[in-house]
Design a protein around this motif. Structure first.
Motif, short mmCIF file in Angstrom:
data_model
loop_
_atom_site.label_atom_id
_atom_site.label_comp_id
_atom_site.label_asym_id
_atom_site.label_seq_id
_atom_site.Cartn_x
_atom_site.Cartn_y
_atom_site.Cartn_z
N SER A 23 106.67 57.10 1.06
CA SER A 23 106.60 58.07 -0.06
C SER A 23 105.77 58.52 -0.97
N LEU A 24 104.29 58.24 -0.55
CA LEU A 24 103.26 58.47 -1.42
C LEU A 24 102.80 60.04 -1.08
N MET A 25 102.53 60.61 -2.17
CA MET A 25 101.92 61.96 -2.05
C MET A 25 100.47 62.13 -1.70
N PRO A 26 100.14 63.07 -0.76
CA PRO A 26 98.59 63.36 -0.87
C PRO A 26 97.88 63.59 -2.11
N ALA A 81 98.78 53.41 12.54
CA ALA A 81 98.89 54.60 11.50
C ALA A 81 100.50 54.65 11.24
N ARG A 82 100.99 54.37 12.47
CA ARG A 82 102.90 54.58 12.15
C ARG A 82 103.11 53.47 11.29
N SER A 83 102.66 52.24 11.40
CA SER A 83 103.07 51.16 10.66
C SER A 83 102.63 51.30 9.17
N GLU A 84 101.51 51.87 8.72
CA GLU A 84 101.16 52.34 7.45
C GLU A 84 102.06 53.49 6.95
N VAL A 133 91.42 50.83 7.85
CA VAL A 133 90.64 51.08 9.09
C VAL A 133 91.58 51.23 10.33
N LEU A 134 91.90 52.29 10.87
CA LEU A 134 92.79 52.43 11.70
C LEU A 134 92.17 52.59 13.30
N TYR A 135 91.09 53.23 13.14
CA TYR A 135 90.75 53.64 14.80
C TYR A 135 89.32 52.90 14.85
N ASN A 136 89.29 51.96 15.80
CA ASN A 136 87.79 51.12 16.25
C ASN A 136 87.64 51.34 17.32
#
Length: 441
Positions: A365-368, A356-359, A413-416
């Motif tokens: 800079s992307l907005m929700p 997640a930190r890497s993403e 997909v971050l959490y496996n």
């Protein structure tokens, strides 16, 4: 300083030697006279070893000898000077400063002009600061000196990269019981009589040295000075001698080696090994609060949601230590270590967090998406903030399946979760959400 020793007969040593010679320390009296007599370092001194290969090719370079105390660093340096016909100069970084270094370099320069060479042995070289270490570089490069540094600390952390790039690191190992037994036999031949110990006491004496050849010879010299009848037992020996303090530097390399061993033993689900390394650190004087913090980190990093109770167990053990103090509070830490070693393991949460930190760095800079933004003002409502948001509690199964990532960003997909412990249940929930999200598009 003497490190390792020899059994070469000499008219200057032995029980019939002159009194002045007999008064010299045992370590000095049985010092090796050649590299082949050095005990315990065959891995570097053999023909196929790094030092043996250099000497065989007659291309000795500057060296950093890295190893624990009493394994032969000083002795090897002296013998290398003999083999290469270089003038041996020894200094200690503890007692030497810039003025002493200048004198050494100037003397080596004059010696070189007269056709001679200098092997400069620097004991405790890691004690020199960066500028002092850099002062060696030009003299190494132009051949004024061949540097042999000795250190008990990890050179990667303690020595400048520039110095390391100009020297080969030679790792010397601590002496095992077989090596120490050979030292004991040499000492007995030199003194002309056997140790007054039975078999178990003899092994106990060598074990007290903890891999340090110099310490072993000092202990042997003490025992040989006793006036005893027959052979002493282990109990009788322990009454007369104190065990050597365990090698442990709370701020040095040994500190990091042992905490790494403890962490990996917990991760490897071995409670016996984990308890052993915990005990080693406590015996060495480690701060139990440091251990409490590191143990809690293990619960977060290596167990995570496979057993959410593990973190609480560690925090409770930490609090118990603060209330009870030592030594009773250390039992709480030991029990926490046992719990962690036997708990189901998962680093899925840790891996997910790093991903997640890497993403976040990549797409920072992307907005929700607009539908999950609050719209407290009229203008914001006109801009589409909050438009189309579905309140999950009102959706079937309390799950709307909406997208919560930035618009246009491919869903990662971050959490496996793993199929172990409580994460097995979390995986079932996650799989259900994935299925529902696919159904609802």
């Amino acid at each position: 300083m003497a490190d390792l020793f020899d059994n070469v007969p000499s008219t200057q040593t032995g029980p019939d030697a002159p009194r002045a010679t007999r008064a010299a320390p045992l370590a000095d009296r049985i010092r090796p006279q050649s590299l082949s007599e050095v005990i315990g370092q065959e891995n570097v001194l053999s023909e196929d070893g790094p030092l043996g290969a250099m000497l065989g090719a007659e291309s000795l370079s500057s060296l950093i000898l890295w190893g624990p105390p009493g394994v032969g660093k000083t002795t090897i340096a002296r013998l290398l000077a003999d083999v290469t016909d270089l003038h041996f100069v020894q200094i200690s970084a503890i007692f030497s400063g810039v003025p002493e270094l200048r004198k050494v370099f100037e003397a080596a320069r004059v010696r070189r002009q007269n056709g001679g060479g200098t092997l400069l042995f620097v004991d405790e070289i890691h004690r020199f600061n960066r500028a002092q270490q850099d002062s060696f570089l030009p003299h190494m490069e132009d051949g004024t000196i061949l540097l042999v540094g000795a250190t008990t600390e990890n050179p990667s952390f303690e020595l400048n990269a520039a110095l390391l790039s100009r020297a080969q690191v030679i790792v010397l190992k601590r002496l095992d019981l077989a090596d120490l037994e050979l030292l004991a036999q040499r000492a007995e031949r030199e003194l002309g009589r056997p140790l007054p110990l039975d078999g178990e006491a003899r092994e106990a004496l060598l074990d007290m040295a903890d891999g340090d050849g110099r310490a072993a010879l000092n202990l042997i010299e003490q025992v040989m000075a006793w006036k005893v009848d027959g052979k002493l037992s282990t109990d009788q020996l322990s009454q007369r001698l104190m065990k050597r303090a365990t090698l442990y530097d709370k701020s040095g390399d040994e500190h990091y080696n042992l905490i790494s061993a403890l962490h990996k033993s917990v991760r490897g689900s071995d409670p016996d090994a984990a308890l052993y390394w915990l005990a080693r650190m406590l015996e060495g004087g480690e701060d139990p609060r440091y251990l409490a913090r590191r143990i809690t980190r293990m619960a977060v990093e290596d167990i995570g949601l496979a057993d959410p109770a593990a973190q609480r167990h560690c925090l409770d053990a930490w609090a118990l230590y603060e209330r009870l103090g030592s030594p009773e509070g250390e039992l709480a830490l030991a029990q926490a270590v046992i719990y962690l070693a036997l708990a189901p393991k998962s680093n899925a949460g840790y891996v997910a967090y790093k991903a997640a930190r890497s993403e976040a760095k990549r797409t920072g800079s992307l907005m929700p998406p607009a539908h999950i933004l609050n719209a407290p003002t009229k203008l914001m409502k006109e801009q589409g903030y909050g438009s189309g948001y579905e309140y999950d509690h009102d959706a079937e199964g309390a799950f709307s399946g909406q997208n919560y990532f930035p618009e246009g960003m491919k869903r990662p997909v971050l959490y496996n979760p793993v199929e172990r412990g409580f994460e097995r249940e979390l995986k079932k929930r996650l799989d259900w959400f994935v299925q529902q999200r696919a159904k609802r598009g």
